[in-house]
Design a protein around this motif. Structure first.
Motif, mmCIF file in Angstrom:
data_model
loop_
_atom_site.group_PDB
_atom_site.id
_atom_site.type_symbol
_atom_site.label_atom_id
_atom_site.label_comp_id
_atom_site.label_asym_id
_atom_site.label_seq_id
_atom_site.Cartn_x
_atom_site.Cartn_y
_atom_site.Cartn_z
ATOM 1 N N ALA A 25 0.647 -1.253 -0.047
ATOM 2 C CA ALA A 25 0.141 0.002 -0.073
ATOM 3 C C ALA A 25 0.738 1.296 -0.044
ATOM 4 O O ALA A 25 0.501 2.206 -0.728
ATOM 5 C CB ALA A 25 -0.892 0.097 1.289
ATOM 6 N N GLY A 26 1.821 1.279 0.927
ATOM 7 C CA GLY A 26 2.874 2.568 0.613
ATOM 8 C C GLY A 26 3.570 2.431 -0.525
ATOM 9 O O GLY A 26 3.674 3.695 -0.773
ATOM 10 N N ARG A 27 3.724 1.540 -1.253
ATOM 11 C CA ARG A 27 4.479 1.680 -2.600
ATOM 12 C C ARG A 27 3.511 2.054 -3.386
ATOM 13 O O ARG A 27 3.900 2.943 -4.465
ATOM 14 C CB ARG A 27 5.221 0.388 -3.174
ATOM 15 N N GLU A 28 2.173 1.512 -3.466
ATOM 16 C CA GLU A 28 1.344 2.283 -4.554
ATOM 17 C C GLU A 28 0.835 3.767 -4.281
ATOM 18 O O GLU A 28 0.654 4.339 -5.238
ATOM 19 C CB GLU A 28 -0.011 1.378 -4.388
ATOM 20 N N ALA A 29 0.793 4.035 -2.732
ATOM 21 C CA ALA A 29 0.644 5.523 -2.684
ATOM 22 C C ALA A 29 1.781 6.461 -2.972
ATOM 23 O O ALA A 29 1.616 7.569 -3.616
ATOM 24 C CB ALA A 29 0.532 5.647 -1.162
ATOM 25 N N ALA A 30 2.978 5.906 -2.851
ATOM 26 C CA ALA A 30 4.219 6.660 -3.277
ATOM 27 C C ALA A 30 4.141 6.876 -4.858
ATOM 28 O O ALA A 30 4.524 7.881 -5.260
ATOM 29 C CB ALA A 30 5.462 6.117 -2.815
ATOM 30 N N SER A 31 4.101 5.834 -5.489
ATOM 31 C CA SER A 31 4.012 5.858 -6.879
ATOM 32 C C SER A 31 3.013 6.732 -7.599
ATOM 33 O O SER A 31 3.131 7.548 -8.579
ATOM 34 C CB SER A 31 4.250 4.489 -7.561
ATOM 35 N N GLY A 32 1.810 6.778 -6.980
ATOM 36 C CA GLY A 32 0.555 7.513 -7.287
ATOM 37 C C GLY A 32 0.498 8.783 -7.169
ATOM 38 O O GLY A 32 -0.341 9.556 -7.662
ATOM 39 N N SER A 33 1.301 9.107 -6.197
ATOM 40 C CA SER A 33 1.081 10.776 -5.696
ATOM 41 C C SER A 33 2.376 11.567 -6.144
ATOM 42 O O SER A 33 2.878 12.094 -5.144
ATOM 43 C CB SER A 33 0.967 10.744 -4.036
ATOM 44 N N ARG A 34 2.284 11.815 -7.617
ATOM 45 C CA ARG A 34 3.489 12.811 -7.960
ATOM 46 C C ARG A 34 2.676 14.049 -8.056
ATOM 47 O O ARG A 34 1.753 14.392 -8.808
ATOM 48 C CB ARG A 34 3.818 12.248 -9.418
ATOM 49 N N SER A 35 3.459 14.975 -7.340
ATOM 50 C CA SER A 35 2.831 16.347 -7.214
ATOM 51 C C SER A 35 3.716 17.251 -7.999
ATOM 52 O O SER A 35 4.757 16.922 -8.488
ATOM 53 C CB SER A 35 2.578 16.860 -5.973
ATOM 54 N N SER A 36 3.270 18.471 -8.113
ATOM 55 C CA SER A 36 4.081 19.735 -8.721
ATOM 56 C C SER A 36 5.447 19.718 -7.980
ATOM 57 O O SER A 36 6.568 20.461 -8.682
ATOM 58 C CB SER A 36 3.475 20.846 -8.701
ATOM 59 N N GLY A 37 5.664 19.457 -6.722
ATOM 60 C CA GLY A 37 6.798 19.491 -6.061
ATOM 61 C C GLY A 37 7.933 18.464 -6.686
ATOM 62 O O GLY A 37 8.977 18.925 -6.493
ATOM 63 N N ASP A 38 7.582 17.588 -7.100
ATOM 64 C CA ASP A 38 8.374 16.452 -7.523
ATOM 65 C C ASP A 38 8.794 16.970 -8.852
ATOM 66 O O ASP A 38 10.078 16.725 -9.376
ATOM 67 C CB ASP A 38 7.627 15.262 -7.902
ATOM 68 N N SER A 39 8.065 17.976 -9.750
ATOM 69 C CA SER A 39 8.529 18.275 -11.031
ATOM 70 C C SER A 39 9.711 19.439 -10.635
ATOM 71 O O SER A 39 10.618 19.418 -11.467
ATOM 72 C CB SER A 39 7.572 18.846 -11.905
ATOM 73 N N ARG A 40 9.316 20.305 -9.936
ATOM 74 C CA ARG A 40 10.346 21.353 -9.509
ATOM 75 C C ARG A 40 11.549 20.578 -9.059
ATOM 76 O O ARG A 40 12.763 20.635 -9.142
ATOM 77 C CB ARG A 40 9.704 21.953 -8.199
ATOM 78 N N SER A 41 11.867 19.479 -8.198
ATOM 79 C CA SER A 41 12.885 18.616 -7.662
ATOM 80 C C SER A 41 13.706 18.014 -8.880
ATOM 81 O O SER A 41 14.852 17.996 -8.859
ATOM 82 C CB SER A 41 12.591 17.800 -6.675
ATOM 83 N N SER A 42 12.692 17.733 -9.705
ATOM 84 C CA SER A 42 13.428 17.034 -11.126
ATOM 85 C C SER A 42 13.951 18.055 -11.980
ATOM 86 O O SER A 42 14.932 17.872 -12.427
ATOM 87 C CB SER A 42 12.452 16.204 -11.790
ATOM 88 N N SER A 43 13.668 19.401 -12.102
ATOM 89 C CA SER A 43 14.162 20.094 -12.865
ATOM 90 C C SER A 43 15.368 20.750 -11.945
ATOM 91 O O SER A 43 16.295 21.198 -12.586
ATOM 92 C CB SER A 43 13.350 21.318 -13.130
ATOM 93 N N ARG A 44 15.267 20.769 -10.750
ATOM 94 C CA ARG A 44 16.750 21.064 -9.817
ATOM 95 C C ARG A 44 17.657 20.054 -10.111
ATOM 96 O O ARG A 44 18.814 20.444 -10.289
ATOM 97 C CB ARG A 44 16.066 21.037 -8.524
ATOM 98 N N ALA A 45 17.111 18.933 -10.358
ATOM 99 C CA ALA A 45 18.230 17.664 -10.398
ATOM 100 C C ALA A 45 18.698 17.805 -11.860
ATOM 101 O O ALA A 45 20.042 17.442 -11.939
ATOM 102 C CB ALA A 45 17.612 16.328 -10.348
ATOM 103 N N ALA A 46 17.930 18.183 -12.979
ATOM 104 C CA ALA A 46 18.548 18.515 -13.973
ATOM 105 C C ALA A 46 19.656 19.441 -14.207
ATOM 106 O O ALA A 46 20.728 19.670 -15.059
ATOM 107 C CB ALA A 46 17.369 18.716 -15.186
ATOM 108 N N TYR A 47 19.403 20.635 -13.507
ATOM 109 C CA TYR A 47 20.401 21.577 -13.338
ATOM 110 C C TYR A 47 21.490 21.245 -12.728
ATOM 111 O O TYR A 47 22.740 21.752 -13.154
ATOM 112 C CB TYR A 47 19.687 22.949 -12.513
ATOM 113 N N LEU A 48 21.541 20.452 -11.831
ATOM 114 C CA LEU A 48 22.635 20.158 -11.061
ATOM 115 C C LEU A 48 23.383 19.101 -11.963
ATOM 116 O O LEU A 48 24.595 18.965 -11.923
ATOM 117 C CB LEU A 48 22.235 19.297 -9.698
ATOM 118 N N VAL A 49 22.886 18.157 -12.618
ATOM 119 C CA VAL A 49 23.629 17.406 -13.473
ATOM 120 C C VAL A 49 24.318 18.282 -14.720
ATOM 121 O O VAL A 49 25.336 17.953 -14.910
ATOM 122 C CB VAL A 49 22.531 16.332 -14.258
#
Length: 140
Positions: A25-49
């Motif tokens: 249940a925890g795995r399904e909840a974590a994979s299903g709850s992608r929010s706008s904060g995740d997109s901000r952290s992924s763009s931050r990761a892209a800048y770091l790379v």
């Protein structure tokens, strides 16, 4: 779940089945709850790379420019070694004995190795004389 896992959970008891259910249940909840904060952290990761790649390219350019300047100098940069070991190609050729040697076997081998990689035709002649001397004396 596969049949083997089901059998194992049946043998272990209901407490372990509850743990597996909570984990799923925890795995399904974590994979299903992608929010706008995740997109901000992924763009931050892209800048770091991208920044890391720029730093890596810069360090490579600096390293290559330093190694090229050292190979064109033909001199070790350590002033503590004797003058014979810091000679340029022209000085090596000028100080070579008529038989193709220098002061000792170590210096003859070292200078021959330095002359071998040099593209100067005079250096190649001096290298061949040094190798002939070393072979004739049985050092090689």
């Amino acid at each position: 779940m596969n049949r083997d896992l089901e059998e194992t959970l049946n043998e272990l008891g209901p407490d372990y089945r509850a743990v597996v259910a909570r984990l799923r249940a925890g795995r399904e909840a974590a994979s299903g709850s992608r929010s706008s904060g995740d997109s901000r952290s992924s763009s931050r990761a892209a800048y770091l790379v991208a920044a890391s790649l720029l730093v890596l390219i810069g360090l490579t350019v600096v390293h290559l420019s330093q190694s090229q300047s050292q190979t064109t100098n033909h001199k070790p940069q350590t002033p503590s070694c004797p003058r014979e070991y810091r000679a340029t190609v022209a000085e090596m050729i000028a100080t070579q004995n008529p038989d193709g040697s220098w002061q000792n076997d170590f210096l003859t081998r070292r200078n021959a190795a330095a002359l071998k990689v040099c593209g100067d035709p005079a250096a190649q002649i001096a290298y061949k004389k040094a190798m002939r001397n070393l072979r004739a004396r049985g050092v090689l």
